[in-house]
Design a protein around this motif. Structure first.
Motif, mmCIF file in Angstrom:
data_model
loop_
_atom_site.group_PDB
_atom_site.id
_atom_site.type_symbol
_atom_site.label_atom_id
_atom_site.label_comp_id
_atom_site.label_asym_id
_atom_site.label_seq_id
_atom_site.Cartn_x
_atom_site.Cartn_y
_atom_site.Cartn_z
ATOM 1 N N HIS A 1 -20.478 -14.822 56.199
ATOM 2 C CA HIS A 1 -21.227 -15.556 55.177
ATOM 3 C C HIS A 1 -20.366 -16.166 54.075
ATOM 4 C CE1 HIS A 1 -24.767 -16.859 53.044
ATOM 5 N NE2 HIS A 1 -24.571 -16.055 52.021
ATOM 6 N N THR A 2 -19.416 -15.403 53.539
ATOM 7 C CA THR A 2 -18.569 -15.891 52.446
ATOM 8 C C THR A 2 -17.173 -16.148 53.004
ATOM 9 O OG1 THR A 2 -19.855 -14.669 50.803
ATOM 10 C CG2 THR A 2 -17.632 -15.353 50.174
ATOM 11 N N ILE A 3 -16.730 -17.404 52.949
ATOM 12 C CA ILE A 3 -15.460 -17.782 53.586
ATOM 13 C C ILE A 3 -14.276 -17.207 52.821
ATOM 14 C CG2 ILE A 3 -13.962 -19.741 54.159
ATOM 15 C CD1 ILE A 3 -16.473 -21.394 54.680
ATOM 16 N N VAL A 4 -13.323 -16.677 53.577
ATOM 17 C CA VAL A 4 -12.055 -16.176 53.017
ATOM 18 C C VAL A 4 -10.902 -16.801 53.797
ATOM 19 C CG1 VAL A 4 -13.037 -13.992 52.221
ATOM 20 C CG2 VAL A 4 -12.104 -14.127 54.536
ATOM 21 N N ASP A 5 -9.756 -16.966 53.128
ATOM 22 C CA ASP A 5 -8.559 -17.445 53.827
ATOM 23 C C ASP A 5 -8.026 -16.368 54.761
ATOM 24 O OD1 ASP A 5 -8.497 -19.980 52.731
ATOM 25 O OD2 ASP A 5 -7.333 -19.339 50.982
ATOM 26 N N VAL A 6 -7.907 -15.158 54.210
ATOM 27 C CA VAL A 6 -7.396 -14.024 54.979
ATOM 28 C C VAL A 6 -8.309 -12.832 54.730
ATOM 29 C CG1 VAL A 6 -5.435 -12.468 55.343
ATOM 30 C CG2 VAL A 6 -5.019 -14.862 54.708
ATOM 31 N N PRO A 7 -8.889 -12.246 55.778
ATOM 32 C CA PRO A 7 -9.731 -11.058 55.566
ATOM 33 C C PRO A 7 -8.919 -9.919 54.958
ATOM 34 C CG PRO A 7 -10.121 -11.993 57.739
ATOM 35 C CD PRO A 7 -8.903 -12.679 57.183
ATOM 36 N N THR A 8 -9.381 -9.408 53.825
ATOM 37 C CA THR A 8 -8.677 -8.350 53.105
ATOM 38 C C THR A 8 -9.684 -7.296 52.675
ATOM 39 O OG1 THR A 8 -7.152 -10.022 52.242
ATOM 40 C CG2 THR A 8 -7.103 -7.871 51.192
#
Length: 244
Positions: free
Chosen positions: A202-209
């Motif tokens: 749902h919420t875009i991230v550059d790198v999953p952290t």
């Protein structure tokens, strides 16, 4: 009708959670092949959990849905959750949402994938109702049935898999469906208060952290070209990407 909420025993299970596909059929196929290769080294039950938003924005929503309706890879169980974009499409088709708001969030690309150009239809027909009727006729009933059937959450004793997130301080069984599909800031700001690990899109991230006890794995495949999966074995996680 409220959507189903699944409770699963995740012991002796290898879980692959996959982020928002958004019509990116090619990336989904590449990632699925990587999952199959990765899973070959594990024994026990293997589950792919798709976290919703299969349609809109990317170019091949129809092919994505057809693939997810077909049997999963050999040796896997696959669970597809609902996302807010599937619900928006159904709300439009059912007459609860007008056409333009859906088209504005990616519905136009979804209709293109079904061979429908809404602007062309609007030129052909004087009546907006007639345009909507032609659009509804173009979406196969089986696809609509599939979207209606999608559960909204999978949880175990330690994990929650959901499209958007959960509302902190509310028991899992009492979560509001609208929150599971749409929540953002209230969930993201309270990751340290969660009592289970929550894996979501749902919420875009550059790198999953990892943030507290939540991990968002929507890497914006429709704009980045990267679709991400999280493999969970016991308490250990590893990320896989369509672009590694």
């Amino acid at each position: 009708m409220p959507r189903e909420r699944l409770v699963m025993d995740m012991r002796e299970t290898v879980v692959y959670a996959v982020g928002d596909v958004h019509g990116c059929y090619d990336q989904m196929r590449v990632l699925e092949q990587k999952i199959q290769l990765d899973a070959a080294k594990f024994r026990g039950r293997k589950i792919i959990i798709m976290l919703g938003d299969y349609i809109d924005r990317g170019p091949q929503s129809r092919r994505v849905i057809e693939h997810l309706m077909a049997p999963p890879p050999k040796g896997f169980l696959r669970v597809c959750l609902a996302g807010n974009h599937e619900v928006a499409m159904l709300n439009y088709l059912d007459g609860y949402l007008s056409r333009e708001p859906w088209l504005a969030v990616g519905g136009r690309e979804t209709l293109y994938s079904y061979g429908v150009d809404p602007a062309h239809l609007a030129n052909l027909y004087a009546s907006s109702d007639e345009v909507d009727e032609r659009i509804r006729e173009a979406i196969p009933a089986g696809h609509i049935g599939f979207l209606r059937s999608l559960p909204v959450m999978v949880c175990s004793d330690e994990f929650v898999f959901v499209h958007a997130g959960i509302r902190p301080g509310i028991a899992i069984e009492a979560q509001d469906e609208a929150d599971l599909l749409n929540i953002r800031s209230d969930f993201l700001a309270a990751a340290h208060r969660l009592d289970r690990w929550v894996v979501h899109g749902h919420t875009i991230v550059d790198v999953p952290t990892l943030d507290g006890r939540r991990l968002g794995i929507d890497t914006g495949a429709f704009q980045s070209g990267r679709l991400t999966a999280l493999r969970i074995v016991g308490k250990y996680g590893r990320l896989l990407s369509s672009r590694d």
